[in-house]
Write an enzyme that holds these catalytic residues in place. Structure first.
Site, short mmCIF file in Angstrom:
data_model
loop_
_atom_site.label_atom_id
_atom_site.label_comp_id
_atom_site.label_asym_id
_atom_site.label_seq_id
_atom_site.Cartn_x
_atom_site.Cartn_y
_atom_site.Cartn_z
N ASP A 25 66.37 42.68 0.70
CA ASP A 25 66.99 41.85 1.74
C ASP A 25 68.40 42.36 1.98
O ASP A 25 68.96 43.11 1.18
CB ASP A 25 66.98 40.38 1.32
CG ASP A 25 67.26 39.46 2.51
OD1 ASP A 25 67.27 39.96 3.66
OD2 ASP A 25 67.48 38.26 2.30
N ASP A 56 58.04 35.69 1.55
CA ASP A 56 58.71 35.86 0.26
C ASP A 56 59.36 34.53 -0.02
O ASP A 56 59.73 33.81 0.90
CB ASP A 56 59.79 36.95 0.32
CG ASP A 56 61.06 36.43 0.93
OD1 ASP A 56 61.06 36.24 2.15
OD2 ASP A 56 62.03 36.18 0.20
#
Length: 293
Positions: A9, A188
């Site tokens: 990320d 996620d």
RNA sequence: GGGGAGAUACCAAAGUGGCCAACUGGGGCAGACUGUAAAUCUGUUGUCUGAAGACUUCGUAGGUUCGAAUCCUGCUCUCCCCA
């Protein structure tokens, strides 16, 4: 079989979760360290560089995950900033190379808070980048689940169906099935691990809080319906004992169990989609796994 | 046999005349947690009640006092030291 793909990320979520310790500018986000107070500037370019260095297969654009509630004016400005940052991320992507061979796919992120017009505009902007996959961010930050589902319908009506659509940070097992029903392909979430550590288990019989005394003498498996050996081997009573005692092993078993539950849930969803029975299966399953056991 | 300390709610432990239904911790019960500054955080925990409120609690039996977990006396039990 090659290694499983991995992703990183960008830090966009920390723009949201660490809002108290950062400042936003056109250039990027300046975070103040809670450890020594030092400042750290994260720009779209820098975030791409870092993800190049880590070498993940899927890397994320730098964005601002807007809070909830959030008024239309703020959401608009934030979305536009995220879009400008996206252009810079893509620019950096195209002027740099993967450091370890292979390929790195950049996923841009749709924002727009809970506003249909903004979500639509953002989805169009994100799709126009023609990246290998697209992400949906800024959801599951406190808004009612129904609002999130509504936004998914708007956004997924625009994002190309032949590329992965990744809903970031979601969610409960029910959230995931509802999102799949609306066209989402990837997820996620910290929930299976964090909630597992805190004693919340997702099972085929419903949700249980393993710390509750009712499990103290229940020597049945953590989840008899699981395909995971861990879940079928350890008893609820033993796992409760470990968790109550603060034994790390308890958190480990709970986490592994929850993760295996999530994995088998989406595996089954995939099968149901392929054999055309997803709709009815989803309704029944959402009901069953959302209840307290 | 002699000397000393102590008995408080499920456990541990504060309180030592009114602000005490009683600090605090544990335990219990319940809740939260969604792109992880989180093996974390919150509420609750004598009984009855939705609440206000009422009622019964601090080993036990009495006593002093307007008022006692707190002061006095007897009793029961526990622990420590010496013999």
């Amino acid at each position: 079989m090659g290694a499983a793909p991995c992703s990183t990320d960008s830090g966009g979520y920390q723009v949201f979760s660490l809002a108290a310790n950062r400042k936003l500018t056109e250039e990027g986000a300046i975070f103040r360290s809670h450890i020594d107070g030092s400042k750290h500037l994260f720009t779209p370019e820098k975030v791409i560089d870092i993800q190049r260095e880590i070498g993940a297969d899927i890397i994320m654009a730098f964005d601002e995950c807007t809070p909830w509630p959030c008024d239309h004016k703020y959401a608009l400005g934030s979305m536009e900033l995220t879009h400008r940052w996206l252009d810079r991320c893509v620019g950096r992507l195209h002027t740099t190379e993967p450091l370890y061979g292979g390929d790195q796919m950049l996923f841009p992120i749709v924002q727009g808070a809970v506003y249909t017009d903004l979500r639509r505009a953002s989805a169009e902007k994100i799709a126009s980048k023609e990246m290998p996959g697209n992400a949906i961010g800024g959801l599951s930050v406190g808004e009612p689940a129904e609002v999130m589902y509504e936004m998914l319908e708007v956004v997924n009506g625009i994002l190309p169906a032949d590329k992965p659509r990744y809903l970031m940070g979601v969610g409960t097992p029910a959230n995931i099935l509802e999102a799949i029903a609306r066209g989402v392909d990837m997820f996620d979430c910290v929930m299976p691990s964090r909630n597992g550590r805190n004693g919340m288990l997702f099972t085929h019989d419903g949700i249980i809080n393993i710390r509750n005394q009712r499990w103290a003498s229940d020597f049945s498996p953590v989840d008899a319906g699981s395909d995971s050996e861990i879940s079928r081997t350890y008893s609820k009573a033993y796992l409760r004992h470990l968790v109550i005692s603060g034994e790390m092993l308890g958190a480990q078993i709970a986490t592994i169990h929850n993760l295996s539950f999530y994995l088998s849930l989406v595996r089954e969803a995939r099968e149901k989609i392929l054999d055309g029975t997803f709709g009815s299966w989803k309704e029944e399953t959402v009901r069953r796994i959302s209840e307290r056991a």
